[in-house]
Design a protein around this motif. Structure first.
Motif, mmCIF file in Angstrom:
data_model
loop_
_atom_site.group_PDB
_atom_site.id
_atom_site.type_symbol
_atom_site.label_atom_id
_atom_site.label_comp_id
_atom_site.label_asym_id
_atom_site.label_seq_id
_atom_site.Cartn_x
_atom_site.Cartn_y
_atom_site.Cartn_z
ATOM 1 N N ALA A 239 4.157 5.610 -65.835
ATOM 2 C CA ALA A 239 4.158 6.796 -66.465
ATOM 3 C C ALA A 239 5.100 7.719 -65.802
ATOM 4 O O ALA A 239 6.092 8.306 -66.273
ATOM 5 C CB ALA A 239 2.928 7.405 -66.760
ATOM 6 N N VAL A 240 4.968 7.477 -64.239
ATOM 7 C CA VAL A 240 5.820 8.393 -63.364
ATOM 8 C C VAL A 240 7.316 7.721 -63.539
ATOM 9 O O VAL A 240 8.477 8.743 -63.244
ATOM 10 C CB VAL A 240 5.189 8.517 -62.147
ATOM 11 N N ALA A 241 7.435 6.738 -63.359
ATOM 12 C CA ALA A 241 8.612 5.922 -63.302
ATOM 13 C C ALA A 241 9.408 6.057 -64.415
ATOM 14 O O ALA A 241 10.632 6.388 -64.252
ATOM 15 C CB ALA A 241 8.076 4.330 -63.188
ATOM 16 N N ALA A 242 8.926 6.167 -65.681
ATOM 17 C CA ALA A 242 9.774 6.034 -66.846
ATOM 18 C C ALA A 242 10.175 7.437 -66.920
ATOM 19 O O ALA A 242 11.449 7.575 -67.444
ATOM 20 C CB ALA A 242 8.666 6.079 -68.196
ATOM 21 N N ALA A 243 9.847 8.547 -66.275
ATOM 22 C CA ALA A 243 10.320 9.999 -66.337
ATOM 23 C C ALA A 243 11.145 10.271 -65.168
ATOM 24 O O ALA A 243 11.608 11.472 -65.355
ATOM 25 C CB ALA A 243 8.971 10.808 -66.812
ATOM 26 N N THR A 244 10.975 9.762 -64.225
ATOM 27 C CA THR A 244 11.589 10.275 -62.807
ATOM 28 C C THR A 244 12.360 9.317 -62.317
ATOM 29 O O THR A 244 13.407 9.876 -61.502
ATOM 30 C CB THR A 244 10.360 10.392 -61.896
ATOM 31 N N ALA A 245 12.612 7.946 -62.622
ATOM 32 C CA ALA A 245 13.568 7.245 -62.057
ATOM 33 C C ALA A 245 14.818 6.766 -62.717
ATOM 34 O O ALA A 245 14.659 6.562 -63.973
ATOM 35 C CB ALA A 245 12.796 5.828 -61.573
ATOM 36 N N ALA A 246 15.961 7.153 -62.180
ATOM 37 C CA ALA A 246 17.232 6.492 -63.183
ATOM 38 C C ALA A 246 16.989 4.986 -63.389
ATOM 39 O O ALA A 246 16.429 4.255 -62.454
ATOM 40 C CB ALA A 246 18.299 6.963 -62.302
ATOM 41 N N PRO A 247 17.643 4.348 -64.211
ATOM 42 C CA PRO A 247 17.654 2.734 -64.425
ATOM 43 C C PRO A 247 18.228 1.985 -63.188
ATOM 44 O O PRO A 247 18.985 2.353 -62.513
ATOM 45 C CB PRO A 247 18.610 2.604 -65.569
ATOM 46 N N ALA A 248 17.278 0.871 -62.817
ATOM 47 C CA ALA A 248 17.820 0.242 -61.673
ATOM 48 C C ALA A 248 19.026 -0.181 -61.840
ATOM 49 O O ALA A 248 19.848 -0.421 -60.683
ATOM 50 C CB ALA A 248 16.836 -0.895 -61.420
ATOM 51 N N ALA A 249 19.724 -0.600 -63.105
ATOM 52 C CA ALA A 249 21.000 -0.955 -63.021
ATOM 53 C C ALA A 249 22.248 -0.092 -62.669
ATOM 54 O O ALA A 249 23.268 -0.795 -62.477
ATOM 55 C CB ALA A 249 21.284 -1.283 -64.705
ATOM 56 N N ALA A 250 21.858 1.059 -62.589
ATOM 57 C CA ALA A 250 22.735 1.984 -61.965
ATOM 58 C C ALA A 250 22.831 2.229 -60.525
ATOM 59 O O ALA A 250 23.593 2.956 -59.880
ATOM 60 C CB ALA A 250 22.429 3.625 -62.730
ATOM 61 N N ALA A 251 22.023 1.281 -59.984
ATOM 62 C CA ALA A 251 22.173 1.375 -58.343
ATOM 63 C C ALA A 251 23.354 1.104 -57.903
ATOM 64 O O ALA A 251 23.864 0.067 -58.430
ATOM 65 C CB ALA A 251 20.965 0.327 -57.858
ATOM 66 N N ALA A 252 23.837 1.778 -56.776
ATOM 67 C CA ALA A 252 24.984 1.641 -56.296
ATOM 68 C C ALA A 252 24.983 1.274 -54.742
ATOM 69 O O ALA A 252 24.006 1.910 -54.135
ATOM 70 C CB ALA A 252 26.369 2.552 -56.589
ATOM 71 N N GLN A 253 25.981 0.878 -54.042
ATOM 72 C CA GLN A 253 25.886 0.828 -52.866
ATOM 73 C C GLN A 253 26.429 2.333 -52.085
ATOM 74 O O GLN A 253 27.081 2.897 -52.819
ATOM 75 C CB GLN A 253 27.014 -0.108 -52.028
ATOM 76 N N SER A 254 25.896 2.463 -50.729
ATOM 77 C CA SER A 254 26.146 3.864 -50.252
ATOM 78 C C SER A 254 27.805 4.069 -50.045
ATOM 79 O O SER A 254 28.174 5.035 -50.082
ATOM 80 C CB SER A 254 25.267 4.199 -48.931
ATOM 81 N N SER A 255 28.436 2.996 -49.719
ATOM 82 C CA SER A 255 29.934 3.002 -49.859
ATOM 83 C C SER A 255 30.548 3.773 -50.955
ATOM 84 O O SER A 255 31.631 4.313 -50.802
ATOM 85 C CB SER A 255 30.434 1.703 -49.303
ATOM 86 N N GLN A 256 30.044 3.178 -52.191
ATOM 87 C CA GLN A 256 30.514 3.777 -53.327
ATOM 88 C C GLN A 256 30.192 5.236 -53.581
ATOM 89 O O GLN A 256 31.093 6.160 -53.981
ATOM 90 C CB GLN A 256 29.795 3.116 -54.619
ATOM 91 N N THR A 257 29.204 5.734 -52.850
ATOM 92 C CA THR A 257 29.077 7.364 -52.919
ATOM 93 C C THR A 257 30.135 8.030 -52.097
ATOM 94 O O THR A 257 30.687 9.115 -52.374
ATOM 95 C CB THR A 257 27.665 7.650 -52.436
ATOM 96 N N THR A 258 30.497 7.359 -51.050
ATOM 97 C CA THR A 258 31.436 7.970 -50.021
ATOM 98 C C THR A 258 33.146 7.936 -50.766
ATOM 99 O O THR A 258 33.673 8.877 -50.884
ATOM 100 C CB THR A 258 31.764 7.204 -48.740
ATOM 101 N N ALA A 259 33.308 6.858 -51.552
ATOM 102 C CA ALA A 259 34.395 6.743 -52.476
ATOM 103 C C ALA A 259 34.419 7.769 -53.548
ATOM 104 O O ALA A 259 35.273 8.169 -54.031
ATOM 105 C CB ALA A 259 34.494 5.464 -53.176
ATOM 106 N N SER A 260 33.081 8.221 -53.798
ATOM 107 C CA SER A 260 33.048 9.385 -54.968
ATOM 108 C C SER A 260 33.141 10.570 -54.574
ATOM 109 O O SER A 260 32.995 11.620 -55.354
ATOM 110 C CB SER A 260 31.831 9.209 -55.614
ATOM 111 N N GLY A 261 33.025 10.738 -53.232
ATOM 112 C CA GLY A 261 33.061 12.044 -52.207
ATOM 113 C C GLY A 261 31.917 12.547 -51.808
ATOM 114 O O GLY A 261 32.016 13.644 -51.226
ATOM 115 N N TRP A 262 30.715 11.803 -51.925
ATOM 116 C CA TRP A 262 29.667 12.399 -51.236
ATOM 117 C C TRP A 262 29.122 11.585 -50.407
ATOM 118 O O TRP A 262 29.537 10.164 -50.490
ATOM 119 C CB TRP A 262 28.572 12.939 -52.253
#
Length: 287
Positions: free
Chosen positions: A17-40
């Motif tokens: 119940a908590v997972a359904a409302a608080t977690a983004a889909p696992a399919a959207a998971a990305a590597q931290s290097s991608q966040t750097t490329a996105s500017g954060w």
């Protein structure tokens, strides 16, 4: 009373119940290097004169440093902020879905992360934006771990400041003796957020806030996870409690979307980070 033979269903049900409302889909998971490329999570970023404090984003229960911030992190980067996000509360063998460990230990992880960000950026303080548990947990850092000297502002998006009834699901803990102990053993970060928990009693004893920090709570009336939604509000000096529907009656965001996609919440968070240049948040702010 519900049949005892069904007790095995309630632990996963409570967690899901908590997972359904608080977690983004696992399919959207990305590597931290991608966040750097996105500017954060770019540790070479140096804060500007306009935005002199880096922003640390603190994900919610069952979230992570990427999925929770695919909307807000680029929003803030585009506005000139140095933006960073951490993972905390990890459990062994559980990838992607974090924030399940004891909240006080998670606050210790946050403390170390803030020190890392300050060292990299040369800033004296950070600002924080947290979703759900991520809006509440930093208060332990501020109150008990010396964080007040290093944090200028804390913005909570649907924070679990005074715990939750989880839309009534926590009543199952009373129906089945031992269920709470089982949940606490499997995922202590969940039980720490149940209204009336020992952790929350300790956190809120003596007042909700500490001197020197500005607090903003951004809530939605349609929150089905941190309930009742007014339990999110803080009391004390330098506190602003905001309900999205008071700014735009047609906003239908619930617990998940207020942290992931809601433009009004993002705009109001940006106002809280830079109140000197705040602009009114209206229904048009979602554009």
């Amino acid at each position: 009373m519900l049949p005892w033979r069904n007790i095995r269903t309630f632990l996963p049900a409570l967690t899901l119940a908590v997972a359904a409302a608080t977690a983004a889909p696992a399919a959207a998971a990305a590597q931290s290097s991608q966040t750097t490329a996105s500017g954060w999570n770019d540790y070479s970023c140096k804060p500007s004169a306009q935005h002199p404090r880096p922003v640390v984003l603190v994900h919610g229960t069952l979230g992570n440093s990427v999925d929770n911030w695919l909307g807000l992190a680029p929003y803030l980067v585009d506005r000139g902020y140095c933006v960073f996000s951490l993972d905390y509360g990890q459990l062994p063998g559980v990838p992607f879905f974090h924030g399940l460990g004891p909240v006080d230990r998670s606050a210790g992880q946050l403390s170390s992360y803030v020190d890392r960000v300050l060292a990299a950026t040369g800033a004296a303080e950070v600002d924080m934006v947290g979703h759900s548990q991520g809006g509440m947990m930093p208060r332990y850092y501020l109150k008990f771990l010396g964080g007040a000297a290093k944090v200028n502002a804390l913005v909570g998006l649907a924070p679990s400041n005074h715990g939750t009834t989880l839309s009534g699901l926590t009543k199952l803990l009373d129906l089945f003796p031992g269920l709470g102990d089982a949940v606490a053993k499997a995922a202590p970060g969940l039980m720490d957020q149940v209204a009336g928990s020992d952790f929350l009693n300790r956190l809120n004893a003596g007042g909700d806030t500490v001197p020197g920090v500005r607090y903003t709570v951004i809530a939605t009336r349609y929150d089905e996870v941190v309930t009742p939604y007014r339990s999110q509000f803080l009391t004390g000096p330098d506190v602003k409690n905001v309900v999205l529907q008071d700014l735009c009656a047609s906003d239908l965001s619930e617990h998940l979307t207020i942290g992931l996609t809601d433009g009004l919440a993002f705009h109001e968070a940006a106002n809280a980070l830079d109140p000197a240049h705040a602009t009114p948040t209206t229904c048009a702010s979602d554009d």
